[in-house]
Motif scaffolding. Structure first.
Motif, short mmCIF file in Angstrom:
data_model
loop_
_atom_site.label_atom_id
_atom_site.label_comp_id
_atom_site.label_asym_id
_atom_site.label_seq_id
_atom_site.Cartn_x
_atom_site.Cartn_y
_atom_site.Cartn_z
N SER A 15 27.73 -45.45 37.25
CA SER A 15 26.40 -45.98 36.96
C SER A 15 25.41 -45.65 38.07
N ASP A 16 25.88 -45.64 39.31
CA ASP A 16 25.01 -45.30 40.44
C ASP A 16 24.50 -43.87 40.36
N ALA A 17 25.23 -43.02 39.64
CA ALA A 17 24.87 -41.60 39.57
C ALA A 17 23.79 -41.30 38.54
N GLY A 18 23.37 -42.28 37.75
CA GLY A 18 22.33 -42.05 36.75
C GLY A 18 22.02 -43.31 35.98
N ASP A 19 20.76 -43.54 35.72
CA ASP A 19 20.34 -44.79 35.08
C ASP A 19 20.92 -44.96 33.68
N ALA A 20 21.11 -43.85 32.97
CA ALA A 20 21.57 -43.95 31.59
C ALA A 20 23.09 -44.08 31.49
N ASN A 21 23.80 -43.86 32.61
CA ASN A 21 25.25 -43.85 32.55
C ASN A 21 25.85 -45.20 32.18
N LEU A 25 28.27 -45.94 28.94
CA LEU A 25 29.64 -46.42 29.15
C LEU A 25 29.86 -47.77 28.48
N THR A 26 28.89 -48.66 28.60
CA THR A 26 29.01 -49.98 28.00
C THR A 26 29.14 -49.88 26.48
N LYS A 27 28.31 -49.05 25.88
CA LYS A 27 28.36 -48.90 24.42
C LYS A 27 29.67 -48.24 23.98
N ALA A 28 30.15 -47.27 24.74
CA ALA A 28 31.40 -46.60 24.39
C ALA A 28 32.58 -47.57 24.49
N CYS A 29 32.59 -48.40 25.53
CA CYS A 29 33.66 -49.39 25.66
C CYS A 29 33.59 -50.43 24.55
N ARG A 30 32.39 -50.81 24.17
CA ARG A 30 32.24 -51.78 23.08
C ARG A 30 32.74 -51.20 21.76
N LYS A 31 32.51 -49.89 21.56
CA LYS A 31 32.98 -49.24 20.35
C LYS A 31 34.51 -49.27 20.29
N GLN A 32 35.17 -49.12 21.43
CA GLN A 32 36.63 -49.20 21.46
C GLN A 32 37.12 -50.55 20.96
N GLN A 33 36.41 -51.59 21.30
CA GLN A 33 36.82 -52.94 20.91
C GLN A 33 36.63 -53.19 19.42
N GLU A 34 35.83 -52.36 18.79
CA GLU A 34 35.51 -52.57 17.38
C GLU A 34 36.44 -51.84 16.44
N VAL A 35 37.18 -50.85 16.94
CA VAL A 35 38.02 -50.03 16.05
C VAL A 35 39.43 -50.61 15.98
N ALA A 36 40.11 -50.25 14.92
CA ALA A 36 41.50 -50.68 14.76
C ALA A 36 42.38 -49.96 15.79
N ALA A 51 31.59 -37.02 27.12
CA ALA A 51 31.30 -37.41 28.50
C ALA A 51 30.67 -36.28 29.31
N ARG A 52 31.08 -35.04 29.06
CA ARG A 52 30.52 -33.92 29.81
C ARG A 52 29.01 -33.84 29.61
N ARG A 53 28.56 -34.04 28.36
CA ARG A 53 27.12 -33.97 28.07
C ARG A 53 26.39 -35.24 28.47
N ARG A 54 27.00 -36.40 28.24
CA ARG A 54 26.30 -37.66 28.49
C ARG A 54 26.29 -38.08 29.96
N LEU A 55 27.35 -37.72 30.69
CA LEU A 55 27.45 -38.14 32.09
C LEU A 55 27.29 -36.98 33.07
N GLY A 56 27.56 -35.78 32.62
CA GLY A 56 27.34 -34.61 33.47
C GLY A 56 28.56 -34.20 34.27
N THR A 57 28.40 -33.09 34.95
CA THR A 57 29.50 -32.51 35.74
C THR A 57 29.20 -32.49 37.23
N ASP A 58 28.15 -33.18 37.65
CA ASP A 58 27.85 -33.25 39.09
C ASP A 58 28.97 -33.98 39.81
N PRO A 59 29.21 -33.65 41.08
CA PRO A 59 30.22 -34.38 41.85
C PRO A 59 29.86 -35.87 41.97
N LEU A 60 30.83 -36.72 41.77
CA LEU A 60 30.59 -38.16 41.91
C LEU A 60 30.10 -38.49 43.31
#
Length: 298
Positions: A15-21, A25-36, A51-60
């Motif tokens: 999250s520190d690496a980008g405001d949208a991260n 991540l929160t929405k993706a984790c919530r989606k996991q909780q919703e599926v069988a 993740a490559r497109r949404r979070l990027g490949t810059d070094p952490l």
């Protein structure tokens, strides 16, 4: 460290690496909780690909220049932001079904591309019951891809933590064969053994008989627990024309020799004439370690 704590730590760095991260991540984790449960692996794999497109490949580490990004003995500072996010997603999914975590990891691993598989392999030591993921590590160890194999062999505490002596020795030997550096194998000094030293001595002899060069860092696995001849071969490298050979030979002798050994006398003589500053530092560090161990009676 509890897995949830690891997940939270990694998520914070991502999250520190980008405001949208954080939002993604929160929405993706919530989606996991919703599926069988039977759809969880597919959901994780989908988000891993995104993740490559949404979070990027810059070094952490780029967004944390003054911070050591180590979590539970794993250096996440060597990861990309996207890879760290992938591990957050996987840890979150594992927590939803702990009993099915090994099967989930295996499914995601086999569905992933090379970079996604490498991301998982770098994180194996962070999972609960890491022994349960040995098959993934062993499969990776048979890979022809240096990217994938390097994720297992370099800067990864998992093999030294989990592998049998046989499997660890094979990892070291393959690392030598592939031209990667065994100096980057985490826990190498602790896991070196007599069989490994013997195999390295045999490899040395085969290379020399074929008129081929010997890897500069092989001495690290050859001197500790090595035969008297092996120690002599390593000691001879203290006067090698290549400073890398001198450096690793000095380091290897510091790992293995008592203060009164002939090899240590040779090391002291070599230090007196060594001109390369990096090699001098390695020689001095080895001698300091040997002398301190002698004073302590170890």
């Amino acid at each position: 460290m509890p897995v949830k704590t690891v997940e939270k730590q990694l998520a914070g760095w991502v999250s520190d690496a980008g405001d949208a991260n954080a939002d993604w991540l929160t929405k993706a984790c919530r989606k996991q909780q919703e599926v069988a449960a039977e759809d969880l692996a597919d959901t994780v794999s989908l988000h891993w690909a995104m993740a490559r497109r949404r979070l990027g490949t810059d070094p952490l580490a780029a967004s944390h220049p003054d911070k050591q990004l180590t979590v539970d003995g794993v250096d996440a500072g060597r990861w990309s932001v996207g890879d760290a996010g992938r591990i957050v997603l996987l840890l979150h999914a594992m927590a939803l079904n702990p009993a099915g975590a090994p099967a989930l990891a295996a499914s995601v691993y086999r569905a992933g591309d090379e970079s996604e598989r490498a991301a998982m392999v770098r994180a194996l030591a962070l999972f609960d019951e890491p022994e349960d993921y040995r098959d993934i590590a062993l499969e990776t160890g048979r890979a022809n891809s240096l990217v994938l194999y390097g994720a297992l062999a370099e800067f990864n505490p998992y093999p030294a933590l989990v592998y049998t002596e046989h499997d660890f020795n094979q990892l070291v030997l393959k690392t030598i064969f592939t031209g990667l550096s065994i100096a980057r194998i985490v826990g190498l000094q602790r896991r070196i053994n007599a069989d490994l030293a013997r195999m390295c001595e045999d490899f040395h002899d085969e290379r020399k008989a074929a008129g081929r060069t010997v890897p500069v860092d092989m001495w690290l696995a050859m001197a500790p627990h090595g035969s008297p001849r092996a120690v002599e071969l390593v000691t001879a490298r203290l006067s090698d024309d290549d400073p890398a050979h001198r450096l690793f030979a000095a380091t290897a002798l510091g790992w293995s020799q008592p203060a009164d050994a002939p090899a240590v006398a040779a090391l002291r003589e070599a230090l007196a004439t060594e001109q390369d500053e990096r090699v001098r530092a390695a020689m001095q560090a080895s001698l300091d370690h040997i002398d301190n161990s002698s004073r302590k009676g170890t």
